[in-house]
Design an enzyme around this catalytic site. Sequence first.
Site, short mmCIF file in Angstrom:
data_model
loop_
_atom_site.label_atom_id
_atom_site.label_comp_id
_atom_site.label_asym_id
_atom_site.label_seq_id
_atom_site.Cartn_x
_atom_site.Cartn_y
_atom_site.Cartn_z
N THR A 21 0.80 -1.23 0.00
CA THR A 21 0.00 0.00 0.00
C THR A 21 0.83 1.28 0.00
O THR A 21 0.66 2.13 -0.87
CB THR A 21 -0.93 0.04 1.23
OG1 THR A 21 -1.60 -1.21 1.30
CG2 THR A 21 -1.95 1.15 1.10
N HIS A 24 -8.24 -9.39 0.33
CA HIS A 24 -7.50 -10.16 1.33
C HIS A 24 -8.38 -11.23 1.99
O HIS A 24 -7.96 -12.35 2.20
CB HIS A 24 -6.97 -9.25 2.44
CG HIS A 24 -5.74 -8.49 2.06
ND1 HIS A 24 -4.55 -9.12 1.77
CD2 HIS A 24 -5.51 -7.16 1.92
CE1 HIS A 24 -3.64 -8.19 1.48
NE2 HIS A 24 -4.20 -7.00 1.56
ZN ZN Z 1 -3.48 -5.06 0.99
#
Ligand code: ZN
Length: 567
Positions: A81, A323
């Site tokens: 990220t 995820h």
């Molecule tokens: Zn992630």
Amino acid sequence: MHKKIAVKLWLSSVTVACLFPLLSLQATERPKLILQVTVDQLRGDMPAAYLEKMGKGGFKYLLNEGVVYKDAHHNHANTETIVGHATLATGALPAVHGMIGNVWFDDKLQRLVYNVEDSNYPLLSADAGVNQKTEIDPTQRTAKSSGRSPINIQVSTFSDELMIATNGQAKVFGVSVKDRGAISMAGHTGKAFWFSKKSGEFVTSRYYYDEYPQWVSDWNAAKPTKKYHQKAWQLSQKQENYVFAKQDDQPWETKLPGFGTTFPHQYGDMENPYFTTFLTLSPAGDELTLDFAKAVVNNEQLGQDTVTDYLSVSFSSTDYVGHIFGPSSLEAEENMLKLDRTLANLFKFIDKKVGLENTLIVLSADHGAAEVPAYLSTLGMKTEPVAPKTWDQAPGMQVLKKQFGIDRALIKSYFHPYIYLDKELIARRKLSLEQVQKAVSIEVSKFDGVALAVTSADIEQGNIPNDYLHTLVGNNHSNNRSGDIYVVLEAHRFVADMEGLSVASTHGSPWGYDTFVPLIFAGFNLDDEVIYDRVSTTDIAVTLSAVLGIKAPSGAQGKVLKKVLDD
Ligand SMILES: [Zn+2]
């Protein structure tokens, strides 16, 4: 047609107006607003994957009316990220901007640090930091303070350059569920707001403000999460319409008590400590982000005068859904349909407030996504996650320990992608760090699932070949932040264990599925165009700078994407 001329005239429009009175009007053709949209974990193929089921004004608007780059990639190995966001913001590689991972080991503090943590700048809200008990993001849990700032970003961002070029007149804001998704894009000079799962509010730190603007306090006081109390995330279309209609409950989906693995996913009672987490694991997180972004535009009057403003909105739900359920799941499919509606809502709002013809939109992603190994196996592509827990005890490592006279762990920690060695012990034993790195990397590269193990010494001394993988690993290297050994896992394999929480899927590799992201420019009367040339995410900040005729960020290495200026 006239945009190129207009751009050159901006900073000197007064002089030019005297010399060329007819041309001076064109100076107003610069955008009033740059709207940078980042969708966390939106792989390059995802926007078009379910297009036939989508409505108008969202992805269809972007893909049909924008300048669409079909082959855009990040050019660094650790596709996480903060690494991706900082690259989008700065046009620099992580080796230069310094944000080489969501966490890294700080030699001075002798611990792992979280990328945007900064104890000098506490949050403005008390009790809005990370809840160590309920936080499911292990990188967030590494932070020892709730303070946050962009200080670790080592170069300027596009938003900083806009601020400098306008002598601080531009309004610059970054909004996201994730602190790192907001802070990175707002740069060193803008304002950032992110969602606190602990308090259910959008928060900021003392780096940005001494106290909340009144409108932020009012917005939070209205309890924005209340509307989800006892509600559920439901399918928006008939189940049989979905590609994954018959696969709502796949065995690898993460089982979170209360949220479940099938629709409808219950948010439950707003007093439940996981209530806000469940919101972020669904399109509700993006909806809240959208609502707050609208409030920024309304209250700060973005795009209302002749100085170009900047708004970054980073949507996090796609990442969490990927995820928890995997990118090939009914949940991920439904999330894309909801994301499409959220984008359509945002663009309609911006059109009303600023006008899309006055707004340059750019959409991309911080990284892509890996398919779940067990899902690939169901299609005949046999693969499985990697389990590095026993690496330090492997026979080869025991031999090394004996050879070096080390009686405890040689691998002090492995926080993917970096292995950290016990430097203090190595120094005490008067061993050469370089030799130990090399010996350990040779052993690690033999382990199941490891494609490559590269030592810091080899990168720093230029001893790596310039092939694809090594280049991306080198682009990710910071002398003072990177670990001792960079581990690249084999394609379609990853460590599915996020510090105790076993997740369906993750990202963070240099493989194509993780580096591939969408890149679309739209609005500002751009003519639609599809471009298949391979471009880099470092090109974005450079291109935005060129559109405004300002200097590119200090570490930027991308090239100008000329189609965006040619219209
Ligand atoms: Zn992630």
